[in-house]
Design an enzyme around this catalytic site. Structure first.
Site, PDB file in Angstrom:
ATOM      1  N   SER A 149      -8.757  -5.333 -23.826  1.00 18.09           N
ATOM      2  CA  SER A 149      -8.515  -4.247 -24.790  1.00 18.09           C
ATOM      3  C   SER A 149      -8.890  -4.677 -26.203  1.00 18.09           C
ATOM      4  O   SER A 149      -9.449  -3.906 -26.980  1.00 18.09           O
ATOM      5  CB  SER A 149      -7.049  -3.819 -24.734  1.00 18.09           C
ATOM      6  OG  SER A 149      -6.724  -3.338 -23.451  1.00 18.09           O
ATOM      7  N   ASN A 150      -8.574  -5.937 -26.554  1.00 18.56           N
ATOM      8  CA  ASN A 150      -8.937  -6.440 -27.873  1.00 18.56           C
ATOM      9  C   ASN A 150     -10.443  -6.600 -28.033  1.00 18.56           C
ATOM     10  O   ASN A 150     -10.949  -6.667 -29.147  1.00 18.56           O
ATOM     11  CB  ASN A 150      -8.255  -7.794 -28.122  1.00 18.56           C
ATOM     12  CG  ASN A 150      -6.814  -7.646 -28.544  1.00 18.56           C
ATOM     13  OD1 ASN A 150      -6.511  -7.515 -29.717  1.00 18.56           O
ATOM     14  ND2 ASN A 150      -5.915  -7.654 -27.563  1.00 18.56           N
ATOM     15  N   LYS A 158      -2.144  -9.141 -14.950  1.00 20.09           N
ATOM     16  CA  LYS A 158      -1.691  -9.180 -16.341  1.00 20.09           C
ATOM     17  C   LYS A 158      -0.779  -7.992 -16.544  1.00 20.09           C
ATOM     18  O   LYS A 158      -1.188  -6.842 -16.358  1.00 20.09           O
ATOM     19  CB  LYS A 158      -2.869  -9.116 -17.328  1.00 20.09           C
ATOM     20  CG  LYS A 158      -2.418  -9.051 -18.791  1.00 20.09           C
ATOM     21  CD  LYS A 158      -3.569  -8.847 -19.759  1.00 20.09           C
ATOM     22  CE  LYS A 158      -3.027  -8.767 -21.192  1.00 20.09           C
ATOM     23  NZ  LYS A 158      -4.094  -8.523 -22.199  1.00 20.09           N
ATOM     24  N   ILE A 185      -1.578 -13.707 -21.398  1.00 22.89           N
ATOM     25  CA  ILE A 185      -2.884 -13.323 -21.936  1.00 22.89           C
ATOM     26  C   ILE A 185      -2.576 -12.526 -23.197  1.00 22.89           C
ATOM     27  O   ILE A 185      -2.080 -11.404 -23.120  1.00 22.89           O
ATOM     28  CB  ILE A 185      -3.691 -12.479 -20.938  1.00 22.89           C
ATOM     29  CG1 ILE A 185      -3.873 -13.235 -19.619  1.00 22.89           C
ATOM     30  CG2 ILE A 185      -5.054 -12.109 -21.527  1.00 22.89           C
ATOM     31  CD1 ILE A 185      -4.623 -12.457 -18.554  1.00 22.89           C
TER      32      ILE A 185
END
Length: 327
Positions: A58-59, A182, A232
């Site tokens: 997402s980052n 995750k 993460i």
């Protein structure tokens, strides 16, 4: 549960417990991918002690990248790691799409570009048409046809609220090419149930080798105490050494010291969460002199916002700068 692929040959670079960073994507002023900044950041994270790195989480603005740009970033990260001597550090690639067919295609591209594993969200655009069994079948089909092992990415906020429960993930963990998850849902009860059911790898025991990862640095200790494998975390883009230190202190049995550092990390993580990708990159520019801006339509921070994110991350950056590289 196994870390071997469905063809009997798992990746050479094995996932192990620890801290993993979903790297931000770097762009030049014209919004072209910045390969040089990607390489620089990749090596900085490796030296801090990451046990794996993730591209196109997402980052990493995966939804802003073309298929070719995804491959370009993965290749740049892999080359940077190899050139710096981190040849055994695993690389995970975000490979999420709305159809099974395209998701498999992204996994093939990721492998060709140098990724060892794929991190994959459930499809969500036709959410109302999907039964629970359809989502389970999606992952089973994907894992069967993907050339690299799959990590399940459970992030309800990014997929119209779809939240895979512990029973679903435990069932999927039986597939030989699904090797981890995750949990950005932040549900430590779910994490505990999954971790113990799959005998997840932990700081003190490899167990099955299955990775049950938390999705945010503000619950690193909670994840480890619950039997998880690590985190993460997007905060690792700014403070990788601090994130690793919390993990290492816990692994060494120094729980009280880990708790004190966790408090600073949690405050820093709130700054990243509140600022989002734009705030994270703004703080990187303010404190470390690189980072750049996100692709439109993500906004560029105002001067007031730049000052806010700089201040919000000041404490964690001070801690970060006091710590030595691990490698």
């Amino acid at each position: 549960m196994s870390t071997n692929g469905v063809n009997g040959h798992g990746p050479e670079r094995k996932l192990v417990p620890g801290i993993n960073v979903p790297m931000v994507a770097f762009f030049k002023d014209n919004e072209d991918v910045d390969v040089e900044a990607t390489a620089k950041h990749t090596v900085r994270l490796a030296k801090a002690g990451m046990t794996a790195l993730t591209c196109q989480g997402s980052n990493g603005e995966a939804v802003h990248l073309t298929a070719e740009e995804r491959k370009q970033i993965i290749s740049a990260a892999r080359k940077a790691l190899d050139d710096a001597g981190f040849t055994s550090l695993p690389l995970i690639a975000g490979c999420s799409a709305q159809s099974t067919r395209e998701t498999i295609s992204l996994c093939k591209d990721a492998k060709a570009a140098g990724a060892d594993y794929a991190l994959t969200l459930p499809p969500n655009y036709y959410k109302t048409s999907y039964a629970r069994s359809d989502l389970l079948q999606f992952y089973k089909d994907l894992a069967t046809d993907s050339p690299i092992p799959i990590c399940i990415y459970n992030y309800p906020g990014a997929v119209a609220g779809i939240d895979l429960d512990s029973d679903a993930i435990i069932e999927l963990a039986k597939h030989p090419n699904i090797v981890g998850c995750k949990l950005t849902c932040g549900n430590t009860g779910k994490l505990n149930r999954i971790a113990h059911s799959v005998k997840a790898a932990t700081p003190k025991a490899s167990n099955s080798g299955w990775m049950c990862m938390g999705g945010s640095a503000d619950f690193t200790l909670q994840t480890l105490i619950a039997g998880g494998s690590g985190i993460i975390t997007g905060l690792g883009n700014i403070a990788p050494k601090a994130c690793v230190k919390v993990y290492d202190l816990y692994a060494e049995g120094k729980v009280e010291e880990a708790q004190k550092m966790q408090a600073i990390v949690a405050r820093g993580d709130w700054g990243v969460i509140a600022g989002g990708i734009s705030g994270t990159k703004s703080a990187m520019i303010s404190h470390f002199g690189y980072g750049g801006y996100s692709r439109r339509p993500l906004p560029r921070p105002t001067k007031e916002e730049d000052a806010r994110w700089k201040e919000a991350l000041a404490e964690i950056v001070e801690l970060e700068n006091s710590l030595p590289d691990k490698f």
